[in-house]
Structure formats: C-alpha cells, structure tokens
Design a protein around this motif. Structure first.
Motif, mmCIF file in Angstrom:
data_model
loop_
_atom_site.group_PDB
_atom_site.id
_atom_site.type_symbol
_atom_site.label_atom_id
_atom_site.label_comp_id
_atom_site.label_asym_id
_atom_site.label_seq_id
_atom_site.Cartn_x
_atom_site.Cartn_y
_atom_site.Cartn_z
ATOM 1 N N ILE A 272 -78.667 12.872 9.693
ATOM 2 C CA ILE A 272 -77.327 12.870 8.966
ATOM 3 C C ILE A 272 -77.324 12.465 7.718
ATOM 4 O O ILE A 272 -76.710 12.827 6.610
ATOM 5 N N ARG A 273 -78.484 11.482 7.270
ATOM 6 C CA ARG A 273 -78.728 11.039 5.907
ATOM 7 C C ARG A 273 -78.810 12.309 4.974
ATOM 8 O O ARG A 273 -78.576 11.999 3.794
ATOM 9 N N ARG A 274 -79.909 12.905 5.773
ATOM 10 C CA ARG A 274 -80.245 14.186 4.647
ATOM 11 C C ARG A 274 -78.953 14.912 4.527
ATOM 12 O O ARG A 274 -79.024 15.453 3.299
ATOM 13 N N GLU A 275 -78.359 15.235 5.538
ATOM 14 C CA GLU A 275 -77.080 16.081 5.135
ATOM 15 C C GLU A 275 -75.986 15.447 4.139
ATOM 16 O O GLU A 275 -75.538 16.187 3.314
ATOM 17 N N LEU A 276 -76.050 14.214 4.243
ATOM 18 C CA LEU A 276 -75.112 13.390 3.282
ATOM 19 C C LEU A 276 -75.742 13.666 1.771
ATOM 20 O O LEU A 276 -75.103 13.607 0.920
ATOM 21 N N ALA A 277 -76.935 13.411 1.824
ATOM 22 C CA ALA A 277 -77.557 13.617 0.616
ATOM 23 C C ALA A 277 -77.480 15.104 -0.243
ATOM 24 O O ALA A 277 -77.069 15.035 -1.158
ATOM 25 N N GLY A 278 -77.288 15.855 0.742
ATOM 26 C CA GLY A 278 -77.258 17.142 0.360
ATOM 27 C C GLY A 278 -75.749 17.360 -0.199
ATOM 28 O O GLY A 278 -75.645 18.175 -1.040
ATOM 29 N N ALA A 279 -74.767 16.746 0.485
ATOM 30 C CA ALA A 279 -73.501 16.861 0.034
ATOM 31 C C ALA A 279 -73.315 16.379 -1.110
ATOM 32 O O ALA A 279 -72.602 16.811 -1.914
ATOM 33 N N GLU A 280 -73.882 15.236 -1.471
ATOM 34 C CA GLU A 280 -73.707 14.515 -2.742
ATOM 35 C C GLU A 280 -74.216 15.547 -4.048
ATOM 36 O O GLU A 280 -73.670 15.528 -5.081
ATOM 37 N N SER A 281 -75.371 16.120 -3.684
ATOM 38 C CA SER A 281 -75.946 16.955 -4.627
ATOM 39 C C SER A 281 -75.296 18.275 -4.484
ATOM 40 O O SER A 281 -75.263 18.754 -6.069
ATOM 41 N N ASP A 282 -74.475 18.594 -3.663
ATOM 42 C CA ASP A 282 -73.678 19.911 -3.881
ATOM 43 C C ASP A 282 -72.541 19.481 -4.774
ATOM 44 O O ASP A 282 -72.162 20.253 -5.866
#
Length: 317
Positions: free
Chosen positions: A73-83
C-alpha cells in the motif's frame, strides 16, 4: 471486515522495530496508545497478529501477511504521489536516478554535467548498486529511472519494468602498452589461447564473459589473477601478468601503460547491452523526460567519444 490502513502502517512499524515500545518512540506515540490501536486492528482482522515475548514481539502468519500488504500500500501511495507530481507539470524539483558502477564511471557523468547545465533548478540524486539491488530500488520507487545491463545469457527481465536499449558496450582486449598483440589490427580470440588471463573475482559477470568467450574460441583460459575492480585488472595487465577482457565502458579511465585491442568481428565475444528502465505504466515527470533525452544523446555520442580518445577505432552500436 474493514481494516484501517493507518493501523496497518503502525503494525509495519512494530515489525520493523521489533516491539510496541520501539514503534511508539519512533512514531512519537505512547506505548499504551499503540497497544490500543493494535487491539482494534486485531478485532478488525479477527485474528491475533503478534505474540508478546520478553524482548519484543513476534508476528503471527496473519500479522506477517498484513505487514506485507502495508508495504505494498505504501508503494502504491508513493506511486500516486509521483503521478500527481507528473500531472502538475513541474519544471523544478528532484530526479532520482539508479545506476551500476561502470555506467556511473563512464556515461553518467557526461549526462549529469549536461543535464545540470540545461536544468540548473532540478536537483539530481544518484544511487549506485549491483543489478538486483538496483532493480529493487526501482520497484520500491526509491529511484525513478535506472540503468541496467544484460547479456544474451543473462537477460534483464521484469514484468513491472519497461526498458529501452541505450547502447551496445563491446568487449575489448586489454594488453600491456608494449605488447605486440594487436599491432596489425583486430585479433581473433583463438590466437590468444597461450596467454594468461586477468579475471574479475567473486563471480563477476565479466568472468563469465571470459569463460564463455574462450570456450567458444576452443580453449580454457589460464587464470593468472583475480581482480576486484577494473583498475586493479589494468595494473596487473600493465605489470605483464596477463591480458584481460573487459566491457568498453569500464575502461574510460585508461592507464597509460595498457592498450585496448579490438577483437575480430568473427570472434564469438558477447556484447553487453546498456538499458534504461522505468516502471511500466508510470507517467514520468517532465524532469525525468528531460533526463531520458540527455541519456539518449550521451549514448549516441559514446562511439565518437571513444574515437577521440584514440583508444579504439570504433564502438559498435
């Protein structure tokens, strides 16, 4: 059952620090508050998530499964922030690059210099690692773009990473400056069967290149020395202990007392491919797009750079 994501993250902190007290101190909570949140999480999960021991806690299978999900989940949230950052079209910020040692010592400095001239407001950070740790850095989004390598027998493959072929890095022969080898042009590897060889130690991929290449040329290499880096290998060649094979990019800092000899095109010596990789489906920021363009320009210029150095006549692209 509906799990609270914040409690999952707290459980991950407990797993990292090995105790409720350690997690509480790191998160600036009280131990009783952490304990209360964990009781609620266990109620939500309907299972015991960890066992208290004298020196901390040990996760149950259920707890370990939730910690793994928390990391995802943390990785996906980091990806969302990057997007979101990419969508904002920022022209400043940071670029996080991953690289392996020989690329960091050859093509990457050229790219960093050129990019900083074009985009002085963007801060670039570089993480250097071997191939598998570098892959993990990209998957964990610790870097946004990474340089990788591959040979035909050791392909770089990952369903989550897309790559672009930047440059072909040929294998060359390294001999002492006073050697007669290659005096009349490219040499066949089979003609080197009587030589002793300097090899990279500790299972380095270039050791595999030497072994495979020599066997394909009909002989087994006589190993004189196991070197731990390319400068050490050059020093042993200069001292007359033997000759060596190395990828061309690893020899940008060439000693005056060694010489590079191209191998005959018919010699079955493999070429190392240099790749640029990023996560599939990830929208790169404008800064990353600019860095990719600078990398491509540097890769196209490398054959000319080698020729100007007068160390080899050409590099096959």
């Amino acid at each position: 059952m509906e799990l609270d994501v914040r409690r999952l993250f707290l459980l991950a902190e407990i797993a990292e620090y090995g105790s409720l007290t350690g997690a509480a101190e790191a998160m600036m909570y009280t131990t009783s508050a952490v304990s209360q949140q964990m009781r609620r999480l266990e109620a939500e999960a309907g299972q015991t998530l960890f066992e208290r021991r004298a020196r901390g806690v040990v996760l149950t299978d259920a707890g370990a499964a939730l910690v793994a999900r928390a990391h995802a989940i943390r990785r996906e949230l980091a990806g969302a922030e990057s997007d979101l950052e990419a969508l904002s079209g920022l022209h400043a910020g940071t670029v996080r690059i991953g690289s392996f040692p020989t690329a960091s010592a050859s093509i990457l400095p050229l790219v960093l210099t050129q990019f900083s001239r074009q985009h002085p407001a963007i801060a670039v950070s570089v993480r250097s690692a071997l191939r598998d740790p570098l892959r993990e850095l990209l998957l964990m989004r610790d870097v946004e773009l990474a340089l990788f390598w591959e040979y035909d027998w050791s392909l770089f493959e990952d369903d989550a990473i897309e790559t672009e072929r930047l440059l072909d890095d040929p294998t060359v022969l390294v001999v002492a400056a006073g050697s007669e080898v290659g005096g009349t042009g490219p040499v066949k590897l089979s003609s080197m069967a009587g030589e002793r060889w300097i090899i990279r130690a500790d299972g380095h991929p270039v050791a595999d290149v030497l072994t495979r290449s020599c066997h394909a040329a009909g002989f087994a290499p006589d190993i004189a020395y196991d070197a731990h880096d390319y400068q050490e290998a050059q020093a042993m060649v200069a001292a007359g202990l033997g000759v060596a094979l190395a990828p061309r990019l690893s020899l940008t800092n060439l000693r005056d007392d060694v010489r590079l000899v191209p191998l005959d095109p018919q010699t079955p010596v493999p070429v190392r491919r240099i790749l640029m990789g990023q996560l599939k489906g990830h929208q790169p920021t404008p800064a990353i797009l600019g860095f990719q363009d600078t990398l491509r320009e540097a890769a196209r210029a490398m054959p000319k750079t080698f020729s100007q150095q007068g160390q080899l006549g050409s590099v096959n692209q």
